[in-house]
Design an enzyme around this catalytic site. Structure first.
Site, PDB file in Angstrom:
ATOM      1  N   CYS A   8      -6.683  -1.900  -9.961  1.00  0.00           N
ATOM      2  CA  CYS A   8      -6.646  -0.637  -9.244  1.00  0.00           C
ATOM      3  C   CYS A   8      -5.319  -0.596  -8.485  1.00  0.00           C
ATOM      4  O   CYS A   8      -4.494  -1.500  -8.641  1.00  0.00           O
ATOM      5  CB  CYS A   8      -7.841  -0.568  -8.294  1.00  0.00           C
ATOM      6  SG  CYS A   8      -8.271   1.105  -7.817  1.00  0.00           S
ATOM      7  N   CYS A  81      -8.278   3.145 -12.084  1.00  0.00           N
ATOM      8  CA  CYS A  81      -7.613   4.330 -11.533  1.00  0.00           C
ATOM      9  C   CYS A  81      -6.377   4.616 -12.361  1.00  0.00           C
ATOM     10  O   CYS A  81      -5.830   3.724 -13.009  1.00  0.00           O
ATOM     11  CB  CYS A  81      -7.274   4.158 -10.058  1.00  0.00           C
ATOM     12  SG  CYS A  81      -5.967   2.984  -9.713  1.00  0.00           S
ATOM     13  N   CYS A  88       0.270  -0.862 -15.096  1.00  0.00           N
ATOM     14  CA  CYS A  88      -0.350  -2.074 -15.621  1.00  0.00           C
ATOM     15  C   CYS A  88       0.640  -2.857 -16.458  1.00  0.00           C
ATOM     16  O   CYS A  88       1.197  -2.328 -17.424  1.00  0.00           O
ATOM     17  CB  CYS A  88      -1.568  -1.711 -16.470  1.00  0.00           C
ATOM     18  SG  CYS A  88      -2.494  -3.135 -17.038  1.00  0.00           S
TER      19      CYS A  88
END
Length: 139
Positions: A8, A81, A88
């Site tokens: 997240c 999210c 990422c």
């Protein structure tokens, strides 16, 4: 044992709840970790309270930066999210990457009781999603 990393942005609400729910629902077959791209430095008190209602204790958890996991192997990486999905890093050891966007309960407004309704809803949505994934996985 399989390993899952839940990512997240702040690692204070959604990913923290998902980590502990996955540990609980995984029945010893999964090890769960969570981290954030910009860790908040704390676990949200209402996330702690929402999980306490399920007899899961987050009070000793800390928010962690995803960098501490980039060299580790995971079977699954789940972003919860959109910001985490965008930032990422590539986890070369992950055989599967999933994106499960949930509302950020930290954005809830109103009294603490009104905010708790949002925390409970998101917690329950995360729990249902994990239960469905684990059921499909073992089918």
């Amino acid at each position: 044992m399989k390993r899952v990393l839940i990512l997240c942005t702040g690692n204070s609400c959604r990913s923290q709840m998902a980590e502990e729910l996955w540990e609980s629902l995984g029945k010893g077959e999964w090890e769960a970790e969570s981290a954030g791209s910009k860790p908040s430095g704390y676990v949200h008190p209402l996330a702690i309270e929402a999980m306490r209602e399920l007899e899961i204790d987050l009070s000793e958890n800390t928010s962690k930066h995803l960098d501490q996991f980039t060299e580790q192997q995971f079977d699954l990486v789940v972003t919860v999210c959109d910001n985490a999905k965008e930032s990422c890093p590539v986890f070369s050891g992950a055989t599967q990457i999933l994106h499960w966007p949930f509302d950020d309960p930290a954005d809830a407004t109103g009294t603490d009781e009104e905010k708790m309704k949002t925390f409970r809803r998101v917690r329950d949505e995360i729990k249902t999603k994990i239960q469905t994934f684990l059921a499909d996985e073992s089918a």
